[in-house]
Write an enzyme that holds these catalytic residues in place. Structure first.
Site, PDB file in Angstrom:
ATOM      1  N   LYS A 272       3.020  -4.979  12.570  1.00 28.85           N
ATOM      2  CA  LYS A 272       1.702  -5.456  12.125  1.00 28.85           C
ATOM      3  C   LYS A 272       1.161  -6.543  13.048  1.00 28.85           C
ATOM      4  O   LYS A 272       1.894  -7.169  13.814  1.00 28.85           O
ATOM      5  CB  LYS A 272       1.760  -5.873  10.658  1.00 28.85           C
TER       6      LYS A 272
ATOM      7  N   ARG B 181       9.701  -0.713   4.994  1.00 24.36           N
ATOM      8  CA  ARG B 181       8.901   0.428   5.488  1.00 24.36           C
ATOM      9  C   ARG B 181       8.665   0.202   6.971  1.00 24.36           C
ATOM     10  O   ARG B 181       7.986  -0.760   7.338  1.00 24.36           O
ATOM     11  CB  ARG B 181       7.590   0.469   4.702  1.00 24.36           C
TER      12      ARG B 181
HETATM   13  N1  HH2 Z   1       1.228  -0.720   5.259  1.00 20.04           N
HETATM   14  C1  HH2 Z   1       0.457   0.262   5.780  1.00 20.04           C
HETATM   15  C2  HH2 Z   1       0.227   1.438   5.067  1.00 20.04           C
HETATM   16  N2  HH2 Z   1       0.792   1.634   3.857  1.00 20.04           N
HETATM   17  N3  HH2 Z   1       2.161   0.872   2.083  1.00 20.04           N
HETATM   18  C3  HH2 Z   1       2.931  -0.086   1.549  1.00 20.04           C
HETATM   19  N4  HH2 Z   1       3.493   0.101   0.347  1.00 20.04           N
HETATM   20  N5  HH2 Z   1       3.177  -1.264   2.203  1.00 20.04           N
HETATM   21  C4  HH2 Z   1       2.639  -1.536   3.418  1.00 20.04           C
HETATM   22  O1  HH2 Z   1       2.877  -2.645   3.957  1.00 20.04           O
HETATM   23  C5  HH2 Z   1       1.798  -0.537   4.030  1.00 20.04           C
HETATM   24  C6  HH2 Z   1       1.586   0.678   3.315  1.00 20.04           C
HETATM   25  C7  HH2 Z   1      -0.161   0.080   7.129  1.00 20.04           C
HETATM   26  O2  HH2 Z   1       0.673   0.537   8.147  1.00 20.04           O
HETATM   27  P1  HH2 Z   1       0.614   2.002   8.856  1.00 20.04           P
HETATM   28  O3  HH2 Z   1       0.917   3.092   7.877  1.00 20.04           O
HETATM   29  O4  HH2 Z   1       1.505   1.981  10.037  1.00 20.04           O
HETATM   30  O5  HH2 Z   1      -0.861   2.132   9.386  1.00 20.04           O
HETATM   31  P2  HH2 Z   1      -2.163   2.830   8.832  1.00 20.04           P
HETATM   32  O6  HH2 Z   1      -2.497   2.271   7.493  1.00 20.04           O
HETATM   33  O7  HH2 Z   1      -3.197   2.485   9.882  1.00 20.04           O
HETATM   34  O8  HH2 Z   1      -1.891   4.296   8.732  1.00 20.04           O
END
Ligand code: HH2
Length: 278
Positions: free
Chosen positions: A221, A256
């Site tokens: 992040k 995660r």
């Molecule tokens: N962070 C992201 C997406 N989903 N779900 C939970 N429970 N906790 C988190 O911290 C979280 C999440 C953001 O990360 P990422 O999936 O890599 O990116 P994007 O939302 O751009 O797909």
């Protein structure tokens, strides 16, 4: 002899991220094609992921919305193929839409990961109760499009904990079993890079103290880049592992992450060192 590790050897479970999206912040576009997403998910399982989180809509600030039909079209074949090849792996679906969660659970998903903590649709709570799957309730201030516009808190850890406790109560009142509920502080969701994310990581034990399993998502992040010379997303592994270790020290149940092999290695070493302490 039991194969269960002693308590001091236990580590958080590792949830590998599969973003079947064109625009996720760290890997957008790489796994949009169904074969690419499935191949990546299989690789994460081979690298030691205990759980796989599949998503088809980016929550990145400013990301474009995706219809339920498009999300279902991207996710259902992926979940079904993953379930067929890996009957034992926990499959989580990262969606705020109850209809998408329902389709994914029918295809074999075992967990609904909802970044809106079941607030997006009027029937989110009752759908979670009816599905009977695990459900992740995540804290977010505002909504993805606008959440990073000057977020403000008096006591970020206290306010996040109070929100999560309230959402857990709401879920249970709607019929979600207590044992199905996970909580997540939502690192990066309506939080100032350092003023809010760092105290939350330092205060994770207070979230764990609410008595539900906690999922921590800090991998790659932006605040990690901010603390390391504006390192781009693919150069944030060291900081991501540091955050996972902070989670382990606080007793989170799962992290995660994008980099499964390295995170499993770090958490295993951390647990082994604590186990060997004289
Ligand atoms: N962070 C992201 C997406 N989903 N779900 C939970 N429970 N906790 C988190 O911290 C979280 C999440 C953001 O990360 P990422 O999936 O890599 O990116 P994007 O939302 O751009 O797909």
């Amino acid at each position: 002899m039991s194969s269960e590790p002693p308590p001091s050897m236990r580590r958080p479970r590792v949830m590998g991220i599969v973003n079947a999206t064109p625009d996720s912040f760290s890997d957008g576009g790489r796994f949009l094609a169904p074969e690419a997403a499935l191949g990546h998910a299989r690789r994460l399982v081979a690298e030691g992921a205990d759980m796989v989180d599949v998503g088809a809509e980016s929550t990145r600030p400013g990301a474009g919305p995706v219809s339920a039909a498009v999300e279902i079209g991207r996710l259902v074949p992926l979940v079904a193929a993953l379930r067929a090849g890996h009957p034992a792996v926990a499959i989580s679906v990262d969606t705020m839409k109850p209809d998408v969660a329902r389709a994914a659970v029918a295809a074999g998903a075992t967990m609904w990961n909802d970044v809106t903590a079941l607030r997006h649709a009027p029937h989110s709570l009752e759908t979670a109760a009816a599905l009977g799957c695990d459900v992740v309730l995540m804290h977010m201030r505002g909504e993805p499009r606008t959440m990073q516009a000057a977020p403000d808190y008096d006591d970020v850890v206290g306010e996040v904990a109070a929100f999560l406790a309230e959402r857990a109560e709401a879920a249970m009142a709607a019929g979600v079993a207590r044992g199905r509920i996970w909580l997540d502080p939502g690192i990066g969701f309506g939080k100032h890079m350092t003023r809010h994310n760092l105290p939350l990581l330092a205060g994770l034990d207070r979230i764990v103290g609410l008595g539900f399993p906690v999922l921590l998502g800090a991998s790659r992040k932006a605040f990690i880049g901010r603390l390391s010379g504006d390192a781009p997303a693919d150069r944030r592994l060291g900081g991501s592992i540091a955050a996972a270790l902070a989670g382990a020290a606080a007793g989170v149940a799962a992290v995660r992450v994008h980099d499964v092999f390295e995170t499993v290695q770090a958490l295993t070493l951390d647990a082994a060192i604590r186990h060997a302490a004289p």
